[in-house]
Motif scaffolding. Structure first.
Motif, PDB file in Angstrom:
ATOM      1  N   ARG A  49       0.821  -1.197   0.000  1.00 48.67           N
ATOM      2  CA  ARG A  49       0.000   0.000   0.000  1.00 48.67           C
ATOM      3  C   ARG A  49       0.869   1.266   0.000  1.00 48.67           C
ATOM      4  O   ARG A  49       1.977   1.258   0.526  1.00 48.67           O
ATOM      5  CB  ARG A  49      -0.926  -0.015   1.216  1.00 48.67           C
ATOM      6  CG  ARG A  49      -2.078  -0.983   1.080  1.00 48.67           C
ATOM      7  CD  ARG A  49      -2.688  -1.392   2.404  1.00 48.67           C
ATOM      8  NE  ARG A  49      -1.862  -2.385   3.103  1.00 48.67           N
ATOM      9  CZ  ARG A  49      -2.285  -3.113   4.147  1.00 48.67           C
ATOM     10  NH1 ARG A  49      -3.514  -2.954   4.614  1.00 48.67           N
ATOM     11  NH2 ARG A  49      -1.477  -3.975   4.714  1.00 48.67           N
ATOM     12  N   GLY A  50       0.340   2.316  -0.598  1.00 52.10           N
ATOM     13  CA  GLY A  50       1.093   3.560  -0.745  1.00 52.10           C
ATOM     14  C   GLY A  50       1.676   3.709  -2.135  1.00 52.10           C
ATOM     15  O   GLY A  50       1.858   4.825  -2.622  1.00 52.10           O
ATOM     16  N   PHE A  51       1.978   2.595  -2.821  1.00 48.50           N
ATOM     17  CA  PHE A  51       2.491   2.616  -4.182  1.00 48.50           C
ATOM     18  C   PHE A  51       1.332   2.497  -5.165  1.00 48.50           C
ATOM     19  O   PHE A  51       0.271   1.949  -4.845  1.00 48.50           O
ATOM     20  CB  PHE A  51       3.468   1.450  -4.399  1.00 48.50           C
ATOM     21  CG  PHE A  51       4.790   1.646  -3.714  1.00 48.50           C
ATOM     22  CD1 PHE A  51       5.867   2.200  -4.398  1.00 48.50           C
ATOM     23  CD2 PHE A  51       4.971   1.272  -2.393  1.00 48.50           C
ATOM     24  CE1 PHE A  51       7.084   2.376  -3.770  1.00 48.50           C
ATOM     25  CE2 PHE A  51       6.182   1.437  -1.760  1.00 48.50           C
ATOM     26  CZ  PHE A  51       7.247   2.006  -2.447  1.00 48.50           C
ATOM     27  N   ASP A  52       1.540   2.984  -6.388  1.00 52.34           N
ATOM     28  CA  ASP A  52       0.536   2.852  -7.422  1.00 52.34           C
ATOM     29  C   ASP A  52       0.346   1.380  -7.779  1.00 52.34           C
ATOM     30  O   ASP A  52       1.249   0.550  -7.602  1.00 52.34           O
ATOM     31  CB  ASP A  52       0.957   3.632  -8.678  1.00 52.34           C
ATOM     32  CG  ASP A  52       0.901   5.143  -8.466  1.00 52.34           C
ATOM     33  OD1 ASP A  52       0.134   5.568  -7.580  1.00 52.34           O
ATOM     34  OD2 ASP A  52       1.612   5.876  -9.172  1.00 52.34           O
TER      35      ASP A  52
ATOM     36  N   ALA B 150       5.902  -4.456   2.946  1.00 51.67           N
ATOM     37  CA  ALA B 150       7.212  -4.471   2.293  1.00 51.67           C
ATOM     38  C   ALA B 150       7.162  -5.484   1.158  1.00 51.67           C
ATOM     39  O   ALA B 150       6.448  -6.486   1.243  1.00 51.67           O
ATOM     40  CB  ALA B 150       8.309  -4.828   3.288  1.00 51.67           C
ATOM     41  N   GLY B 151       7.916  -5.214   0.104  1.00 53.57           N
ATOM     42  CA  GLY B 151       7.941  -6.155  -1.001  1.00 53.57           C
ATOM     43  C   GLY B 151       8.758  -5.635  -2.160  1.00 53.57           C
ATOM     44  O   GLY B 151       9.087  -4.449  -2.233  1.00 53.57           O
ATOM     45  N   ASN B 152       9.041  -6.536  -3.065  1.00 59.46           N
ATOM     46  CA  ASN B 152       9.771  -6.129  -4.265  1.00 59.46           C
ATOM     47  C   ASN B 152       9.675  -7.234  -5.300  1.00 59.46           C
ATOM     48  O   ASN B 152       9.289  -8.369  -4.988  1.00 59.46           O
ATOM     49  CB  ASN B 152      11.234  -5.815  -3.958  1.00 59.46           C
ATOM     50  CG  ASN B 152      11.819  -4.813  -4.934  1.00 59.46           C
ATOM     51  OD1 ASN B 152      11.211  -4.518  -5.979  1.00 59.46           O
ATOM     52  ND2 ASN B 152      12.989  -4.279  -4.614  1.00 59.46           N
ATOM     53  N   VAL B 153      10.034  -6.889  -6.524  1.00 59.73           N
ATOM     54  CA  VAL B 153      10.080  -7.826  -7.642  1.00 59.73           C
ATOM     55  C   VAL B 153      11.502  -7.812  -8.198  1.00 59.73           C
ATOM     56  O   VAL B 153      12.111  -6.736  -8.347  1.00 59.73           O
ATOM     57  CB  VAL B 153       9.066  -7.421  -8.732  1.00 59.73           C
ATOM     58  CG1 VAL B 153       9.144  -8.383  -9.911  1.00 59.73           C
ATOM     59  CG2 VAL B 153       7.659  -7.388  -8.163  1.00 59.73           C
TER      60      VAL B 153
ATOM     61  N   SER C 178       6.375   0.529   3.182  1.00 64.49           N
ATOM     62  CA  SER C 178       5.388   1.572   3.480  1.00 64.49           C
ATOM     63  C   SER C 178       4.745   1.266   4.823  1.00 64.49           C
ATOM     64  O   SER C 178       4.835   0.137   5.342  1.00 64.49           O
ATOM     65  CB  SER C 178       4.320   1.648   2.388  1.00 64.49           C
ATOM     66  OG  SER C 178       3.517   0.476   2.386  1.00 64.49           O
ATOM     67  N   PHE C 179       4.108   2.262   5.379  1.00 62.57           N
ATOM     68  CA  PHE C 179       3.329   2.076   6.598  1.00 62.57           C
ATOM     69  C   PHE C 179       2.082   2.935   6.477  1.00 62.57           C
ATOM     70  O   PHE C 179       2.014   3.857   5.643  1.00 62.57           O
ATOM     71  CB  PHE C 179       4.127   2.458   7.849  1.00 62.57           C
ATOM     72  CG  PHE C 179       4.358   3.933   7.993  1.00 62.57           C
ATOM     73  CD1 PHE C 179       3.522   4.724   8.780  1.00 62.57           C
ATOM     74  CD2 PHE C 179       5.403   4.553   7.315  1.00 62.57           C
ATOM     75  CE1 PHE C 179       3.736   6.083   8.900  1.00 62.57           C
ATOM     76  CE2 PHE C 179       5.609   5.924   7.425  1.00 62.57           C
ATOM     77  CZ  PHE C 179       4.776   6.696   8.216  1.00 62.57           C
ATOM     78  N   GLY C 180       1.078   2.629   7.288  1.00 61.94           N
ATOM     79  CA  GLY C 180      -0.138   3.426   7.190  1.00 61.94           C
ATOM     80  C   GLY C 180      -1.194   2.998   8.175  1.00 61.94           C
ATOM     81  O   GLY C 180      -0.951   2.208   9.098  1.00 61.94           O
ATOM     82  N   THR C 181      -2.360   3.514   7.950  1.00 65.15           N
ATOM     83  CA  THR C 181      -3.489   3.229   8.837  1.00 65.15           C
ATOM     84  C   THR C 181      -4.761   3.160   8.002  1.00 65.15           C
ATOM     85  O   THR C 181      -4.774   3.564   6.841  1.00 65.15           O
ATOM     86  CB  THR C 181      -3.608   4.315   9.926  1.00 65.15           C
ATOM     87  OG1 THR C 181      -4.645   3.968  10.841  1.00 65.15           O
ATOM     88  CG2 THR C 181      -3.952   5.666   9.305  1.00 65.15           C
TER      89      THR C 181
ATOM     90  N   TYR D  98      -4.742   4.449   3.981  1.00 67.14           N
ATOM     91  CA  TYR D  98      -3.733   5.356   3.430  1.00 67.14           C
ATOM     92  C   TYR D  98      -2.357   4.820   3.786  1.00 67.14           C
ATOM     93  O   TYR D  98      -2.084   4.490   4.945  1.00 67.14           O
ATOM     94  CB  TYR D  98      -3.884   6.775   3.971  1.00 67.14           C
ATOM     95  CG  TYR D  98      -3.027   7.777   3.215  1.00 67.14           C
ATOM     96  CD1 TYR D  98      -3.548   8.462   2.128  1.00 67.14           C
ATOM     97  CD2 TYR D  98      -1.704   7.983   3.566  1.00 67.14           C
ATOM     98  CE1 TYR D  98      -2.761   9.365   1.411  1.00 67.14           C
ATOM     99  CE2 TYR D  98      -0.904   8.879   2.860  1.00 67.14           C
ATOM    100  CZ  TYR D  98      -1.436   9.563   1.783  1.00 67.14           C
ATOM    101  OH  TYR D  98      -0.659  10.434   1.068  1.00 67.14           O
ATOM    102  N   GLY D  99      -1.510   4.720   2.777  1.00 66.18           N
ATOM    103  CA  GLY D  99      -0.156   4.248   3.005  1.00 66.18           C
ATOM    104  C   GLY D  99       0.870   5.316   2.670  1.00 66.18           C
ATOM    105  O   GLY D  99       0.747   6.018   1.652  1.00 66.18           O
ATOM    106  N   TRP D 100       1.866   5.476   3.547  1.00 67.43           N
ATOM    107  CA  TRP D 100       2.984   6.381   3.307  1.00 67.43           C
ATOM    108  C   TRP D 100       4.200   5.566   2.867  1.00 67.43           C
ATOM    109  O   TRP D 100       4.577   4.584   3.535  1.00 67.43           O
ATOM    110  CB  TRP D 100       3.352   7.150   4.562  1.00 67.43           C
ATOM    111  CG  TRP D 100       2.356   8.206   4.950  1.00 67.43           C
ATOM    112  CD1 TRP D 100       2.337   9.496   4.530  1.00 67.43           C
ATOM    113  CD2 TRP D 100       1.269   8.061   5.867  1.00 67.43           C
ATOM    114  NE1 TRP D 100       1.289  10.183   5.107  1.00 67.43           N
ATOM    115  CE2 TRP D 100       0.618   9.314   5.942  1.00 67.43           C
ATOM    116  CE3 TRP D 100       0.775   6.998   6.616  1.00 67.43           C
ATOM    117  CZ2 TRP D 100      -0.489   9.533   6.736  1.00 67.43           C
ATOM    118  CZ3 TRP D 100      -0.330   7.200   7.411  1.00 67.43           C
ATOM    119  CH2 TRP D 100      -0.955   8.458   7.462  1.00 67.43           C
ATOM    120  N   VAL D 101       4.809   5.922   1.755  1.00 71.36           N
ATOM    121  CA  VAL D 101       5.995   5.225   1.264  1.00 71.36           C
ATOM    122  C   VAL D 101       7.196   5.623   2.116  1.00 71.36           C
ATOM    123  O   VAL D 101       7.412   6.817   2.392  1.00 71.36           O
ATOM    124  CB  VAL D 101       6.244   5.561  -0.222  1.00 71.36           C
ATOM    125  CG1 VAL D 101       7.540   4.925  -0.700  1.00 71.36           C
ATOM    126  CG2 VAL D 101       5.065   5.087  -1.063  1.00 71.36           C
TER     127      VAL D 101
END
Length: 926
Positions: free
Chosen positions: A819-822, A867-870, A885-888, A903-906
């Motif tokens: 979350r937070g990323f497109d 957290a994640g990646n490709v 990212s983190f959020g609430t 909502y996620g903050w990167v």
């Protein structure tokens, strides 16, 4: 205070009193007297006694009881089309026994029936007198029963053999032959009244009542029309009317009627409350206070109720912190026998708990004990948290928790005293709690006795108190449950396990013995299912681990409940076992409350590439009440058009075999190409027999994709995809799902492992092997909170003989991954063009802490870290390069369906990455 007044209002003679006995009637009265003496002065008492003695001597006939006559009841005549001849003697015996209960001497029916004349078809008065003289009776009763349809009538004639009084008759009618016994009772009472010369009740009336209906008043009266006038009973009736609470004065009057005495209950009603108002309340509105008092407008004025309402108001104010509130009532007369009730309130200042103190605690300090309590001292955010307010019920519960806490740490004789609450002006409340800890006891010997179905050593393996150093009451309780489950799984549904403790007060040791009484082995007699108006019985029954006729299983009962809950069709599931028709049989009642299983959802997202994207989903999880699942979805944006239809039959051929069919048509305009694809899938899921949670999966998928509109400047990997490509693949999987429910999950886990094979013997030009693993765990925590941890890993490997297009590779980002990323914006890039070209390796981690925000409304709050990646084929899995990212967020299972706003903050965004994103989803039910 209550006063009783008796007044003689009539003396005279009448029918049945030919010997000149005086008849007297009383005017009885019961009323409220504001101040009156209960005990009469001694002089008046003496006068009354003298008057009573004079009456005894002057009117002995009034006091002395008349010797009762000897009665002969003849066999009845029967007039009926039905064969009722048995009632000739039956009614004779019935009437004789009832008269005997009244104290009369009866000629024995057998002796009567031997007389040669009693069975003659017609008996005249002279015949009855002759029979009576032959039998030595003073009164002869003859009668007949007539039945027309269902109605019956009893006709009785009584003849005085001595001729001192004229013959009299009794006539009783009932609308059903089944009421024959009632008719006999009424006939007996009427006979008794006339034989004894008592005055009958002609009718009962009520006067003076305006609001309370006469029928309601007479419903508490035991005296009945046609019965003898009984002044003792009338006294009781008067008291019963007064006890209704509606009257300030009640009296009884009598007057002559055509068939006896008319009894009149004269009542004077208490005033009703014409208006209710409050004066002086500034912090609480009138509407709220009216709900608390428990008194309604137009109710009868009752001072006791008003006092109770004041106590309720006082307690209500105290819960809000107004501990010094003063409340009194004011009652003013209104026209029409009404009053105005006003509560005069002095709220005073709000008083908070400033100090909570403990006395006598040595093993645990004040802070440890305060942490156990819901009651707390006033804090900085008391305006929001409501801390510092005194609620006596909560405080009482807190004391129980403190005592239980000590018992769970070996202090088996610990107890708390009544809390001392003091109010200090200008400082607030101080609560002082006395704690008596006593010594701490260690666990010594533990044993299991009684009805053993397994060796004691094996049962003790399920007992955890042996692993505790100190006695712990909660562990003992869990041990009892564990032992009961062992026996219940073997069919002993009514097993009792009682823990006995023996303390050694010198060494501070405690022995624990679990005594088992297994009871009978129980079979399931019947399973009843109620509450399902839409869902078919079969859909519920096939989820049961219990079968009618089999032995009961506690584990099976738990599994059955969990299986039904997991369906997701019901708001509430109650499974209640109860005793059957025999001691070794059980009935299981299953009551469900259905929920709407059709749903629709609307979603929206925003990205720098596609701007706003909307999604729509409509589904029915319980189609036709058969458990079938059908759904359709669409995702529409400026560059995306996706349509899906899915169907699932969870019990194919009435076996635990699930079949799913999918069909789709997708078109998406990527930055450098357009993909237009059509396809579908056929899927089967089935149990593997490892446990009740694990299933296998086989899925065949077909995707025919056309790649077009590729930019000349696009990456080489994208330009190589131009044209038509077919993916034909089979996916094999193992899934284990032990979660307690499909949404708002609080416990359990979901784990899945997949392998997908594309191309080769399956055809198509897309060749790859895909491996994926997912694990998701839910941990219930204190205060009804839940921690969720999820991990997902994927690896796709191209094979020779075909291609691996970009759209089969991994892209992540968005509300369901990081979350937070497109959406799908996390991917390896082409080093020459900067285009996202997907990766062969993926991992995503999600951590959530969920907590209730408004429990009754179903609102849940959460905070998360993602957290994640490709990674490309030449890269390894690396934690160093994870996007974080983190959020609430808020999730609400609202009346119109699920609502999700997050909502996620990167964390550490790069130049081409957003700083954060808001995403939401809105759903509905039908």
């Amino acid at each position: 205070m209550v006063e009783f007044n008796d007044a003689v209002c009539y003396h005279g003679t009448g029918p049945g009193n030919r010997n000149g006995r005086a008849r007297h009637f009383f005017n009885r009265r019961l009323k409220n007297v504001a101040s009156a003496a209960v005990f009469q002065p001694p002089v008046r008492t003496v006068v009354l006694l003298l008057l009573l003695l004079t009456l005894i001597f002057l009117a002995p006939g009034t006091i002395q009881a008349k010797a009762k006559e000897k009665i002969a009841v003849l066999p009845f005549k029967i007039h009926s089309l039905e064969p009722l001849d048995h009632l000739k003697k039956g009614l004779q015996e019935m009437l004789s026994s009832r008269l005997a209960e009244k104290g009369y001497e009866l000629v024995e029916p057998g002796q009567i029936n031997r007389h040669p004349m009693v069975f003659l078809e017609t008996l005249k008065k002279a015949d009855l007198i002759r029979i009576g003289r032959d039998l030595g009776a003073e009164l002869v009763v003859s009668g007949s029963l007539t039945q027309i349809g269902r109605k019956i009538s009893l006709d009785l004639k009584a003849v005085d053999v001595t001729g001192r009084r004229a013959p009299f008759t009794v006539f009783v009618v009932e609308d059903d032959v089944e009421k024959l016994a009632d008719a006999a009772d009424k006939a007996t009472k009427s006979l008794y009244t006339q034989i004894a010369g008592l005055e009958p009740i002609d009718s009962l009336e009520v006067t003076g009542n305006r609001r309370v209906e006469s029928e309601a008043i007479l419903s508490v009266v035991e005296s009945k029309k046609g019965e003898a006038l009984d002044y003792d009973q009338l006294d009781k009736d008067l008291r019963a009317i007064y006890a209704m609470g509606y009257f300030k004065d009640v009296k009884i009057e009598t007057k002559d009627g055509p068939k006896g005495k008319i009894v009149i209950f004269v009542v004077s009603e208490k005033p009703s409350i014409g208006s209710i108002s409050f004066k002086g309340n500034r912090k609480v509105k009138d509407k709220v206070l009216k709900q608390e008092i428990g008194i309604k407008r137009y109710s009868i004025l009752n001072l006791s109720d008003i006092k109770q309402s004041i106590n309720r108001l006082r307690e209500f104010y105290r819960k809000k912190g107004y501990y010094n509130v003063r409340i009194k009532e004011k009652i003013e007369d209104l026209p029409q026998n009404e009053v105005a009730l006003t509560y005069e309130i002095d709220e005073g200042e709000k008083v908070f708990i400033r100090h909570i103190e403990f006395v006598g605690n040595k093993a645990f300090d004040d802070g440890d004990l305060k942490d156990l309590m819901e009651t707390s001292e006033k804090g900085w955010f008391s305006w929001f948290t409501k801390s510092g307010l005194l609620d006596r019920k909560k405080l009482e519960f807190d004391l129980q928790k403190i005592t239980a806490f000590y018992h769970n740490h070996g202090y088996i004789k610990a107890k708390t005293g009544d809390p001392e609450i003091t109010v200090e002006k200008g400082d607030g409340l101080t609560i002082t709690i006395q704690v008596i800890e006593g010594p701490q006891y260690k666990v010594d010997r533990v044993s299991v006795t009684g009805d053993m179905i397994k060796p004691e050593e094996e049962l003790l393996k399920q007992v955890h108190i042996t692993k505790e150093k100190y006695f712990k009451r909660e562990t003992v309780r869990r041990d009892v449950m564990s032992l009961r489950e062992i026996y219940a799984d073997e069919g002993y549904a009514y097993v009792e396990v009682v823990p006995y403790t023996k303390e050694n007060d010198e060494k501070h040791l405690v022995d624990i013995t679990y005594k088992v009484s297994k009871g009978p082995k129980v079979r399931i007699e019947r399973i009843n299912i109620t509450g399902n108006t839409y869902t078919r019985d079969k859909v519920i029954r096939r989820e049961l681990e219990l079968i009618e006729g089999d032995y009961f299983s506690g584990r099976g009962l738990k599994k059955s409940t969990a299986n039904i809950n997991r369906l997701g069709y019901f708001e509430n599931v109650e499974v209640q076992p109860k005793k059957g028709s025999a001691e070794d049989l059980m009935i299981v009642d299953i009551n469900v409350k259905e929920r709407a299983t059709g749903s629709f959802s609307l979603g929206a997202g925003y990205s720098s590439f596609e701007k706003t994207v909307g999604s729509f989903n409509i589904s029915e999880r319980n189609l036709f009440g058969k458990g079938l699942k059908l759904s359709g979805s669409a995702r529409l944006g400026s560059r995306t058009t996706e349509f899906d239809i899915k169907f699932v039959e969870p019990w194919l051929f009435d076996r635990r075999l699930s079949m799913g069919i999918d069909a789709f048509n997708w078109k998406r305009e990527y930055r450098d190409y357009t993909k237009d694809s059509t396809g579908g899938a056929l899927q089967f899921k089935f149990p593997l027999g490892l446990d009740e949670y694990t299933t296998g999966l086989v899925r065949y998928s077909y995707d025919n994709a056309d790649i077009s509109d590729v930019a000349d400047t696009a990456a080489l990997a994208i330009r190589e995809m131009v044209g038509n490509h077919v993916t034909s693949s089979i996916r094999l999987g193992i899934i284990r799902d032990s979660t307690d429910r499909p949404w708002n999950t609080t416990s359990g886990s979901k784990n899945s492992l997949y392998f997908e094979y594309a191309g080769g013997i399956l055809g198509g030009d897309v060749y790859f092997n895909r491996y994926e693993f997912k694990t998701e765990w839910y941990f219930p925590l204190p205060w009804e909170t839940v921690f969720m941890a999820r991990g997902r890993w994927g690896y796709i490997q191209s094979r020779s003989g075909g291609i691996l297009p970009i759209y089969q590779k991994y892209f992540i980002g968005g509300i369901n991954t990081v979350r937070g990323f497109d959406y799908q914006n996390i991917s390896p890039k082409d080093p020459a063009t900067g285009d996202r070209i997907g990766g062969e390796k993926m991992m995503v981690y999600n951590f959530e802490y969920r907590f209730p925000v408004a429990k009754k409304q179903g609102v849940v709050g959460l905070v998360f870290v993602d957290a994640g990646n490709v990674f490309g084929s030449g890269e390894g899995f690396s934690f160093g390069g994870l996007k974080k990212s983190f959020g609430t967020g808020i999730r609400w299972y609202s009346p119109v369906g699920p609502i999700r706003i997050e909502y996620g903050w990167v964390i550490g965004p790069k130049k081409d990455e957003p700083t954060g994103n808001l995403e939401f989803m809105i759903g509905g039910l039908f």
